[in-house]
Enzyme design. Structure first.
Site, PDB file in Angstrom:
ATOM      1  N   HIS A 175       0.868  -1.181   0.000  1.00 54.03           N
ATOM      2  CA  HIS A 175       0.000   0.000   0.000  1.00 54.03           C
ATOM      3  C   HIS A 175       0.905   1.232   0.000  1.00 54.03           C
ATOM      4  O   HIS A 175       1.077   1.888   1.022  1.00 54.03           O
ATOM      5  CB  HIS A 175      -0.903  -0.038   1.239  1.00 54.03           C
ATOM      6  CG  HIS A 175      -2.020   0.946   1.227  1.00 54.03           C
ATOM      7  ND1 HIS A 175      -3.338   0.584   1.412  1.00 54.03           N
ATOM      8  CD2 HIS A 175      -2.041   2.295   1.082  1.00 54.03           C
ATOM      9  CE1 HIS A 175      -4.104   1.658   1.381  1.00 54.03           C
ATOM     10  NE2 HIS A 175      -3.333   2.710   1.191  1.00 54.03           N
ATOM     11  N   ASN A 220      -2.291  -1.455  -3.893  1.00 57.24           N
ATOM     12  CA  ASN A 220      -3.315  -0.466  -3.584  1.00 57.24           C
ATOM     13  C   ASN A 220      -3.034   0.805  -4.378  1.00 57.24           C
ATOM     14  O   ASN A 220      -1.961   1.400  -4.261  1.00 57.24           O
ATOM     15  CB  ASN A 220      -3.314  -0.122  -2.093  1.00 57.24           C
ATOM     16  CG  ASN A 220      -4.318   0.977  -1.780  1.00 57.24           C
ATOM     17  OD1 ASN A 220      -5.511   0.721  -1.641  1.00 57.24           O
ATOM     18  ND2 ASN A 220      -3.848   2.225  -1.682  1.00 57.24           N
ATOM     19  N   GLU A 221      -3.981   1.179  -5.205  1.00 58.90           N
ATOM     20  CA  GLU A 221      -3.942   2.452  -5.942  1.00 58.90           C
ATOM     21  C   GLU A 221      -2.611   2.721  -6.653  1.00 58.90           C
ATOM     22  O   GLU A 221      -1.966   3.752  -6.435  1.00 58.90           O
ATOM     23  CB  GLU A 221      -4.263   3.607  -5.001  1.00 58.90           C
ATOM     24  CG  GLU A 221      -5.634   3.517  -4.378  1.00 58.90           C
ATOM     25  CD  GLU A 221      -5.977   4.704  -3.504  1.00 58.90           C
ATOM     26  OE1 GLU A 221      -7.173   4.916  -3.246  1.00 58.90           O
ATOM     27  OE2 GLU A 221      -5.050   5.432  -3.072  1.00 58.90           O
ATOM     28  N   TYR A 363     -14.068   7.867  -3.605  1.00 56.06           N
ATOM     29  CA  TYR A 363     -14.269   9.004  -2.712  1.00 56.06           C
ATOM     30  C   TYR A 363     -14.927  10.196  -3.395  1.00 56.06           C
ATOM     31  O   TYR A 363     -15.566  11.008  -2.733  1.00 56.06           O
ATOM     32  CB  TYR A 363     -12.925   9.481  -2.148  1.00 56.06           C
ATOM     33  CG  TYR A 363     -12.246   8.537  -1.196  1.00 56.06           C
ATOM     34  CD1 TYR A 363     -12.462   8.626   0.180  1.00 56.06           C
ATOM     35  CD2 TYR A 363     -11.370   7.565  -1.655  1.00 56.06           C
ATOM     36  CE1 TYR A 363     -11.824   7.771   1.065  1.00 56.06           C
ATOM     37  CE2 TYR A 363     -10.725   6.701  -0.782  1.00 56.06           C
ATOM     38  CZ  TYR A 363     -10.955   6.806   0.572  1.00 56.06           C
ATOM     39  OH  TYR A 363     -10.324   5.952   1.445  1.00 56.06           O
ATOM     40  N   GLU A 426     -12.396   0.933  -0.342  1.00 55.10           N
ATOM     41  CA  GLU A 426     -12.283   2.136   0.492  1.00 55.10           C
ATOM     42  C   GLU A 426     -13.391   3.101   0.117  1.00 55.10           C
ATOM     43  O   GLU A 426     -13.701   3.284  -1.059  1.00 55.10           O
ATOM     44  CB  GLU A 426     -10.941   2.855   0.297  1.00 55.10           C
ATOM     45  CG  GLU A 426      -9.747   2.221   0.952  1.00 55.10           C
ATOM     46  CD  GLU A 426      -8.478   3.048   0.760  1.00 55.10           C
ATOM     47  OE1 GLU A 426      -8.574   4.293   0.632  1.00 55.10           O
ATOM     48  OE2 GLU A 426      -7.398   2.440   0.718  1.00 55.10           O
ATOM     49  N   TRP A 470     -13.353   3.556   5.078  1.00 53.73           N
ATOM     50  CA  TRP A 470     -12.090   4.179   5.470  1.00 53.73           C
ATOM     51  C   TRP A 470     -12.444   5.349   6.384  1.00 53.73           C
ATOM     52  O   TRP A 470     -12.946   6.340   5.932  1.00 53.73           O
ATOM     53  CB  TRP A 470     -11.296   4.684   4.254  1.00 53.73           C
ATOM     54  CG  TRP A 470      -9.955   5.185   4.684  1.00 53.73           C
ATOM     55  CD1 TRP A 470      -9.641   6.436   5.175  1.00 53.73           C
ATOM     56  CD2 TRP A 470      -8.743   4.429   4.728  1.00 53.73           C
ATOM     57  NE1 TRP A 470      -8.323   6.497   5.516  1.00 53.73           N
ATOM     58  CE2 TRP A 470      -7.746   5.280   5.250  1.00 53.73           C
ATOM     59  CE3 TRP A 470      -8.400   3.122   4.392  1.00 53.73           C
ATOM     60  CZ2 TRP A 470      -6.427   4.867   5.429  1.00 53.73           C
ATOM     61  CZ3 TRP A 470      -7.094   2.724   4.570  1.00 53.73           C
ATOM     62  CH2 TRP A 470      -6.121   3.591   5.077  1.00 53.73           C
ATOM     63  N   GLU A 477      -2.430  10.543   7.418  1.00 56.93           N
ATOM     64  CA  GLU A 477      -3.012  10.667   6.074  1.00 56.93           C
ATOM     65  C   GLU A 477      -1.992  11.202   5.074  1.00 56.93           C
ATOM     66  O   GLU A 477      -2.126  12.290   4.516  1.00 56.93           O
ATOM     67  CB  GLU A 477      -4.261  11.552   6.116  1.00 56.93           C
ATOM     68  CG  GLU A 477      -5.479  10.873   6.699  1.00 56.93           C
ATOM     69  CD  GLU A 477      -5.925   9.648   5.902  1.00 56.93           C
ATOM     70  OE1 GLU A 477      -5.618   9.588   4.691  1.00 56.93           O
ATOM     71  OE2 GLU A 477      -6.553   8.753   6.484  1.00 56.93           O
TER      72      GLU A 477
END
Length: 535
Positions: A175, A220-221, A363, A426, A470, A477
């Site tokens: 991640h 992840n991403e 998001y 997420e 999330w 962050e």
């Protein structure tokens, strides 16, 4: 009449009254839970009739409700039990890189406090927990050094404890964080050697944990990782060129393409390894997790509609099309030409059946404006590297209705990738760190709106099998440090005390209302529980 008989009759009557009382209490609890649903906070976005229609929806019995985390954002313990430096350990130590000058050396100390955090998850009623492993904790020097058994032992204990709690681990191999050794040694994702390192790392993880882990995601991403790491330089390794950023080295046009290509090849290598050596015996699934943005054309013009397609090509399908179809999206090939790396025949062999699922991190949404046939303002994006698209959150000063993006994104993935299994890995809402805010109404509204959109996509046929909020806790962050809070539990970073917010109660009630187990079945279950009143 003998006293023993009298006592027996009294005991029988007491048991009958107690049984009836339990049923009445169960009815009252069920009613109160229903009354405390999310509708009181989001009745401004859909009608009362629509709300009631949504509330009749029940998710499949095996649907995963969970929370999500990542190693660097949660664990802390940055040099504990044999771990060495990761790229984020080094990056956060550079002045000016993080908004508040902070780092993840302690974070929320999940490495030591995870048993208590599992108790919080159990109380929420979740049945899955999405976490990532620290590559630098398992292989501090990559394939050039020994396996760190301190890290292996920690994750073995943690996975066992997760399962004992009745929760399913959903594990990501990396991640964003990698051993810094690989950056020093050969430039990490810019070098094809990284494929060997990632495959070696995946092999160790599958071998040590795969008998219990049934859900794996490789990355992840990766789209965020390469765009921010190699185009804007705001993430490690902080490489870029003007006009995208002011880095000491890098090429914002070429290096993101090279890094992405090596990530795709690494994913294919890990999946091929899992398919050939582990999956038959371990019976797990493997996929990839992508950051997603729904791009809505800013107008009905053909140019803007095509711009929205290009925006997806240069953000999402950039990674997914090669994995599923064995080629980059047409829009990228047409614009980038020979700058786009090519796949060999051997690469394409391993691209077959390269995904069991796609993880969707959702998001936000953006408007897409054409910059290929139209003039865009200087400094507003829309470069060749971005597909000649200007993406903006506002239109005429108004924000796009973002929850719609969840439904649109899930349907887009369903249609493009032939009804592939999806997990919302997420989804959450961040608020500025302005003190102890426990009545987080905005987060509740955000989550309920997005979950309604998820339900609508499932009604339309999207094969969505899980939702991960999330996040359970406030945490580190990334470049925002501790200035933004995403947790359903507030964390006092000076004491590590966890305090539930309103969203924790709301999510718990949502899970209770919507899981496949009916309320009558739940009441009967409580009736049979001899410890029902000992709470």
């Amino acid at each position: 009449m003998k006293k023993s008989i009298v006592y027996e009759i009294m005991e029988t009557k007491s048991s009958m009254y107690l049984s009836q009382f339990r049923l009445w209490l169960c009815f009252i609890i069920t009613t109160l839970v229903s009354l405390s649903s999310s509708t009181r906070w989001y009745d401004d976005h859909i009608s009362l009739k629509e709300i009631h229609a949504e509330e009749t929806f029940h998710f499949p019995k095996n649907f995963l409700f969970g929370t999500a985390s990542s190693a660097y954002q949660y664990e802390g313990a940055y040099l504990t039990d044999g771990k060495t430096l990761s790229n984020w350990d080094v990056f956060t130590n550079i002045s000016g890189k993080i908004a508040d000058g902070s780092h993840g050396k302690v974070a929320v100390d999940h490495y030591h406090r995870y048993p208590g955090d599992l108790d919080l998850m159990e109380d929420l009623g979740v049945n899955s927990y999405r976490l990532s492993l620290s590559w630098a904790r398992i292989l501090p020097k990559g394939r050039f050094g020994d396996v760190n058994m301190g890290g292996i032992d920690h994750y073995n204990r943690m996975i066992n404890d997760i399962l004992k709690t009745g929760i399913e681990p959903f594990v990501t191999l990396t991640h964003y964080d990698i051993p810094q050794e690989l950056e020093y040694r050969y430039g990490s994702w810019l070098n094809p050697q990284i494929r060997e390192d990632f495959e070696h790392y995946a092999n160790i993880c599958f071998r040590h944990f795969g008998d219990r882990v049934k859900f794996w995601s490789t990355f992840n991403e990766p789209n965020v990782q390469v765009i921010l790491g190699y185009r804007t330089g705001t993430y490690p390794p902080s490489r870029c060129s003007k006009p995208f950023g002011n880095c000491s080295c890098g090429d914002s046009y070429i290096e993101p393409l090279v890094a992405a290509h090596n990530i795709i090849l690494s994913h294919l290598a890990a999946v091929n390894l899992y398919r050939t050596k582990f999956q038959e015996q371990q019976r797990g699934q493997i996929g990839i997790v992508m950051n997603t943005i729904w791009f809505e054309p800013i107008s009905d013009s053909l140019a803007d509609r095509l711009a929205a397609d290009r925006a997806q090509a240069f953000y999402l399908t950039w990674f997914l099309d090669p994995v599923v179809f064995g080629r980059y999206p047409r829009e990228m090939r047409e614009i980038l030409g020979d700058d786009l790396p090519e796949f060999t025949k051997d690469d394409l062999k391993s691209s077959k059946n390269a995904l069991d699922f796609i993880g969707i991190n959702q998001y936000t949404s953006r408007y897409a404006k054409d910059c290929l046939h139209s003039v865009c303002e200087p400094g507003k994006g829309g470069s060749r590297a971005e597909g000649f698209v200007y993406a903006n959150a506002l239109k005429d000063g108004l924000r796009l209705g973002e929850p719609v993006g969840m439904e649109e994104m899930l349907m887009y993935a369903t249609e493009r990738y032939k009804n592939i299994t999806l997990y919302v890995t997420e989804n959450g809402f961040g608020e500025n760190n302005t003190g102890v805010l426990l009545n987080d109404y905005q987060r509740v509204k955000f989550m309920s709106n997005y979950l309604d959109a998820l339900k609508r996509a499932m009604r339309k046929g999207a094969d969505v099998r899980g939702y991960f909020a999330w996040s359970l806790l406030d945490n580190f962050e990334w470049i925002s440090g501790y200035t933004i809070r995403f947790g359903m539990y507030h964390v006092d970073f000076s004491t590590q005390e966890r305090t539930p917010r309103l969203s924790a109660s709301w999510y718990k009630n949502f899970i209770f209302q919507h899981r496949a187990l009916s309320k009558d079945d739940w009441c009967l279950k409580q009736k049979e529980d001899t410890n029902f009143f000992l709470i």
